[in-house]
Design a protein around this motif. Structure first.
Motif, PDB file in Angstrom:
ATOM      1  N   LEU A   5       0.834  -1.208   0.000  1.00 54.22           N
ATOM      2  CA  LEU A   5       0.000   0.000   0.000  1.00 54.22           C
ATOM      3  C   LEU A   5       0.869   1.260   0.000  1.00 54.22           C
ATOM      4  O   LEU A   5       0.569   2.225  -0.701  1.00 54.22           O
ATOM      5  N   PHE A   6       1.940   1.224   0.775  1.00 54.73           N
ATOM      6  CA  PHE A   6       2.837   2.377   0.839  1.00 54.73           C
ATOM      7  C   PHE A   6       3.454   2.655  -0.529  1.00 54.73           C
ATOM      8  O   PHE A   6       3.505   3.808  -0.978  1.00 54.73           O
ATOM      9  N   ASP A  11       3.679   5.809  -5.552  1.00 54.41           N
ATOM     10  CA  ASP A  11       3.629   5.839  -7.011  1.00 54.41           C
ATOM     11  C   ASP A  11       2.489   6.716  -7.505  1.00 54.41           C
ATOM     12  O   ASP A  11       2.673   7.544  -8.415  1.00 54.41           O
ATOM     13  N   LEU A  12       1.317   6.569  -6.910  1.00 55.57           N
ATOM     14  CA  LEU A  12       0.160   7.365  -7.322  1.00 55.57           C
ATOM     15  C   LEU A  12       0.376   8.850  -7.044  1.00 55.57           C
ATOM     16  O   LEU A  12      -0.009   9.702  -7.853  1.00 55.57           O
ATOM     17  N   GLN A  14       3.237  10.407  -6.976  1.00 56.46           N
ATOM     18  CA  GLN A  14       4.195  10.895  -7.970  1.00 56.46           C
ATOM     19  C   GLN A  14       3.503  11.141  -9.315  1.00 56.46           C
ATOM     20  O   GLN A  14       3.719  12.166  -9.963  1.00 56.46           O
ATOM     21  N   LYS A  15       2.647  10.202  -9.712  1.00 57.78           N
ATOM     22  CA  LYS A  15       1.918  10.362 -10.973  1.00 57.78           C
ATOM     23  C   LYS A  15       0.970  11.556 -10.914  1.00 57.78           C
ATOM     24  O   LYS A  15       0.829  12.292 -11.895  1.00 57.78           O
ATOM     25  N   ALA A  16       0.329  11.759  -9.775  1.00 58.17           N
ATOM     26  CA  ALA A  16      -0.589  12.891  -9.625  1.00 58.17           C
ATOM     27  C   ALA A  16       0.169  14.210  -9.729  1.00 58.17           C
ATOM     28  O   ALA A  16      -0.305  15.158 -10.362  1.00 58.17           O
ATOM     29  N   SER A  17       1.351  14.257  -9.139  1.00 60.32           N
ATOM     30  CA  SER A  17       2.170  15.470  -9.230  1.00 60.32           C
ATOM     31  C   SER A  17       2.552  15.762 -10.677  1.00 60.32           C
ATOM     32  O   SER A  17       2.522  16.918 -11.117  1.00 60.32           O
ATOM     33  N   ARG A  18       2.900  14.712 -11.423  1.00 61.57           N
ATOM     34  CA  ARG A  18       3.233  14.892 -12.838  1.00 61.57           C
ATOM     35  C   ARG A  18       2.018  15.384 -13.617  1.00 61.57           C
ATOM     36  O   ARG A  18       2.147  16.230 -14.504  1.00 61.57           O
ATOM     37  N   ILE A  52      -6.980   3.749  -1.399  1.00 59.32           N
ATOM     38  CA  ILE A  52      -5.888   3.310  -0.529  1.00 59.32           C
ATOM     39  C   ILE A  52      -6.104   3.811   0.893  1.00 59.32           C
ATOM     40  O   ILE A  52      -5.883   3.081   1.863  1.00 59.32           O
ATOM     41  N   GLU A  53      -6.551   5.045   1.024  1.00 56.90           N
ATOM     42  CA  GLU A  53      -6.846   5.586   2.364  1.00 56.90           C
ATOM     43  C   GLU A  53      -7.914   4.755   3.065  1.00 56.90           C
ATOM     44  O   GLU A  53      -7.819   4.484   4.256  1.00 56.90           O
ATOM     45  N   GLN A  54      -8.926   4.358   2.323  1.00 56.43           N
ATOM     46  CA  GLN A  54      -9.983   3.533   2.897  1.00 56.43           C
ATOM     47  C   GLN A  54      -9.444   2.170   3.324  1.00 56.43           C
ATOM     48  O   GLN A  54      -9.803   1.654   4.379  1.00 56.43           O
ATOM     49  N   LYS A  55      -8.553   1.594   2.513  1.00 54.55           N
ATOM     50  CA  LYS A  55      -7.937   0.309   2.873  1.00 54.55           C
ATOM     51  C   LYS A  55      -7.128   0.444   4.154  1.00 54.55           C
ATOM     52  O   LYS A  55      -7.168  -0.428   5.020  1.00 54.55           O
TER      53      LYS A  55
END
Length: 84
Positions: A5-6, A11-12, A14-18, A52-55
């Protein structure tokens, strides 16, 4: 599981920032179609991050339940192995 999860979350993020950078660049270049596509991708990434936050929340709740059961003397070996 926690490590997975971490890593997914990192990764997500980083992709969101891009995506944000691409949206900004597209707007500066008046490339609105690309900006729209990147915004859709950004929305998808936000949904994934929220999942992921919900998990993580459900996992924390499960750990609380397991700890409570252990305190009560209830054996839950199978759950302990699953949670690592």
């Amino acid at each position: 599981m926690q490590d997975t999860l971490f890593l997914q979350e990192a990764d997500l993020l980083q992709k969101a920032s891009r995506c944000i950078e691409y949206i900004q660049e597209s707007l500066q270049n008046r490339d609105y179609e690309t900006a729209k596509i990147e915004m859709l991708e950004f929305r998808f990434l936000l949904d994934e991050l929220q999942a992921i936050e919900q998990k993580k929340l459900r996992r924390a709740q499960l750990f609380e339940i397991v700890d409570d059961m252990k305190k009560r003397g209830i054996q839950i070996d199978f759950v302990s192995r699953m949670l690592g």
